[in-house]
Design a protein around this motif. Structure first.
Motif, mmCIF file in Angstrom:
data_model
loop_
_atom_site.group_PDB
_atom_site.id
_atom_site.type_symbol
_atom_site.label_atom_id
_atom_site.label_comp_id
_atom_site.label_asym_id
_atom_site.label_seq_id
_atom_site.Cartn_x
_atom_site.Cartn_y
_atom_site.Cartn_z
ATOM 1 N N ILE A 213 -37.001 18.413 63.083
ATOM 2 C CA ILE A 213 -36.109 17.250 62.926
ATOM 3 C C ILE A 213 -36.855 15.933 63.111
ATOM 4 N N SER B 203 -29.717 16.039 58.046
ATOM 5 C CA SER B 203 -29.635 16.932 59.213
ATOM 6 C C SER B 203 -28.660 16.333 60.218
ATOM 7 N N ASP B 204 -28.118 17.190 61.064
ATOM 8 C CA ASP B 204 -27.121 16.775 62.066
ATOM 9 C C ASP B 204 -27.775 15.860 63.098
ATOM 10 N N LYS C 75 -33.499 8.916 62.151
ATOM 11 C CA LYS C 75 -32.074 8.946 62.489
ATOM 12 C C LYS C 75 -31.438 7.596 62.164
ATOM 13 N N ASN D 200 -26.798 15.044 65.943
ATOM 14 C CA ASN D 200 -26.670 15.540 67.318
ATOM 15 C C ASN D 200 -27.870 16.386 67.741
ATOM 16 N N GLU D 201 -28.636 16.869 66.758
ATOM 17 C CA GLU D 201 -29.814 17.677 67.088
ATOM 18 C C GLU D 201 -31.048 16.819 67.375
ATOM 19 N N TYR D 202 -30.927 15.502 67.141
ATOM 20 C CA TYR D 202 -32.070 14.603 67.340
ATOM 21 C C TYR D 202 -32.234 14.325 68.838
ATOM 22 N N PRO D 203 -33.465 14.323 69.354
ATOM 23 C CA PRO D 203 -33.660 14.113 70.807
ATOM 24 C C PRO D 203 -33.091 12.774 71.280
ATOM 25 N N GLN D 204 -32.541 12.785 72.508
ATOM 26 C CA GLN D 204 -32.000 11.562 73.106
ATOM 27 C C GLN D 204 -33.141 10.642 73.556
#
Length: 377
Positions: free
Chosen positions: A29, A118-119, A34, A121-125
C-alpha cells in the motif's frame, strides 16, 4: 468521494508527497498516495515507512476557489501512475470521483482515466507527536544548516548512526554535526525557546528530501523531536522522519585546542585552485591534492598523477602564522568543506602534517569543518 481541483495545485501537492515514495518498499500500500478530501481541503500523504510527507491543499486560497467538494472521502491510488496522469492532463480543471468497489475516475477536458484504488483504512496512521517539545527555525536558515552539514554523513551502512546528522539542543542553541570518520561538519544555530537536552540523529536521506521541499523564505518551520521521530511542520507540509538508533560518537574531542600553523585565505580562490588541481588528482585513485606553505604570504597547491602529469599553482594568502607546513588531503573533501563555507574568507588551522585540520569562516564562528589529511610525504 467526489471533488474538483485545479490541476496545478494538485500537482504541487503530489510533487512533495512523491518524495517519500520508494519503489523498494515491501509494504504494497506504500506504493500509493493517500487522498483525504474534506470541506477544508485535500490532504495527500506519501510514505516509505522511514519518511512520511503530508501536504495540504486548501479549498480556498486568497479568495480563489481551488477545490469544490461534492462528497468527502478517502482513497489510496498508485502513486507513480497518479502523478504521471495528473502531469499530462489536458486542462487545469480536474475531477476525481470514487465509485463502487474503489473504482476511481479522473476526468479533465475530454480525457477520462479509470484507476483501481485501495482502501484508505489500510494505510498506516501518522505518528502522534506532542506539541510541548517543539521549537521554530526560519525555513531559509534550516536549509542552510542542512547544506552545511549533510554532505559529511557516511554513505557506508557499516556504522548506520554515521549516515545521519547529530542534532543536540543546549541553552538557546542547536548544534548539528555530521561525520563519516574522515571529515566532520559542524553548525551551531541560536534558537529561542529550544527544549534543552534533546539528542537525536536524523538520517541524511531525510534531510536531503526535506531540503528540496523547504523554500528560501523566513517563514518559520516548527520542529518537534521525540525519541523515535522528528516532525518538520510548515504551513502546507508535515514531514515526518524516523530517527537513527545508536549512540553518536563524542566528536568534540576531535577538534584540536591549539594549532601550529594558521592560514587566512580567500575561500573562493582556494576552491578554484583545488578544483583545477583535482583535474589530475581525479585520475589517481585517491584524488589527493598537496598543500604547502611557501615563504610568508604564499601557499602552493599541487597534484601529481604518474600516468598523466602534474599541476602546481601558487595563491597569495591574507595571513600566515606559525610553522612551515606540507600536507595532503582529499580534493573532494576540501572542496565540499569550502562550498559549505560558501566562498567566504576562511581560516585554516593546522596541528601538524598527519593530524586533523580545521576550516572556519572568519565572518561566522558558527561554521566549522574538520578534515583528516592523507599520508603522502
Amino acid at each position: 468521494m467526489k471533488f474538483e481541483i485545479m490541476r496545478d495545485r494538485l500537482l504541487d501537492g503530489l510533487n512533495n508527497a512523491m518524495r517519500a515514495i520508494s519503489s523498494k518498499t515491501t509494504i504494497p500500500i506504500l506504493t500509493g498516495i493517500k487522498l483525504d478530501v474534506t470541506a477544508e481541503g485535500l490532504r495527500l500523504t506519501g510514505s516509505d515507512a522511514d519518511i512520511t510527507i503530508q501536504t495540504f491543499v486548501k479549498t480556498e486560497e486568497n479568495g480563489k476557489q481551488i477545490i469544490n467538494v461534492d462528497e468527502p472521502g478517502s482513497i489510496v491510488l498508485q502513486a507513480r501512475m497518479l502523478h504521471e496522469i495528473v502531469r499530462k492532463l489536458p486542462t487545469n480543471e480536474v475531477e476525481i470521483e470514487v465509485t463502487t468497489g474503489l473504482q476511481t475516475i479522473i476526468r479533465s477536458g475530454k480525457s477520462e482515466f479509470h484507476l483501481i484504488g485501495s482502501d484508505a483504512n489500510e494505510y498506516p496512521q501518522l505518528p502522534e507527536i506532542a506539541n510541548n517539545e517543539q521549537f521554530s527555525i526560519p525555513s531559509d536558515l534550516l536549509k542552510t544548516v542542512i547544506r552545511e552539514t549533510v554532505f559529511a554523513v557516511s554513505t557506508s551502512e557499516s556504522r548506520p548512526v554515521l549516515t545521519g546528522v547529530h542534532w543536540q539542543t543546549k541553552e538557546e542553541q542547536l548544534v548539528c554535526v555530521a561525520t563519516d570518520s574522515h571529515r566532520l561538519a559542524r553548525r551551531k544555530v541560536t534558537v529561542e525557546n529550544v527544549p534543552v537536552g534533546q539528542n537525536v540523529v536524523i538520517p541524511g536521506k531525510s534531510l536531503n528530501e526535506l531540503n528540496k521541499i523547504l523554500d528560501d523564505s523566513t517563514d518559520l518551520v516548527n520542529v518537534a523531536l521525540t525519541s523515535q521521530q522528528v516532525l518538520f511542520k510548515t504551513k502546507e507540509v508535515l514531514f515526518f522522519s524516523r530517527l537513527l538508533e545508536g549512540n553518536y560518537p563524542d566528536t568534540s574531542r576531535l577538534i584540536p585546542d591549539d594549532y601550529q600553523t594558521n592560514v587566512t585565505i580567500n575561500g573562493k580562490s582556494l576552491l578554484q585552485a583545488i578544483d583545477r588541481a583535482s583535474l589530475l588528482a581525479r585520475e589517481d585513485r585517491n584524488n589527493v591534492v598537496r598543500f604547502e606553505t611557501v615563504g610568508q604570504n604564499t601557499v602552493e597547491i599541487s597534484s601529481n598523477s604518474p600516468e598523466i602529469g602534474k599541476v602546481k599553482e601558487e595563491i597569495t594568502v591574507e595571513n600566515l602564522e606559525g610553522d612551515e607546513l606540507k600536507i595532503s588531503f582529499s580534493a573532494k573533501y576540501m572542496m565540499d568543506a569550502l562550498k559549505a563555507i560558501d566562498g567566504q574568507d576562511v581560516m585554516i588551522q593546522f596541528t601538524g602534517t598527519m593530524k586533523p585540520f580545521i576550516l572556519r569562516s572568519i565572518h561566522d564562528d558558527a561554521i566549522l569543518q574538520l578534515i583528516l589529511p592523507v599520508r603522502t610525504y
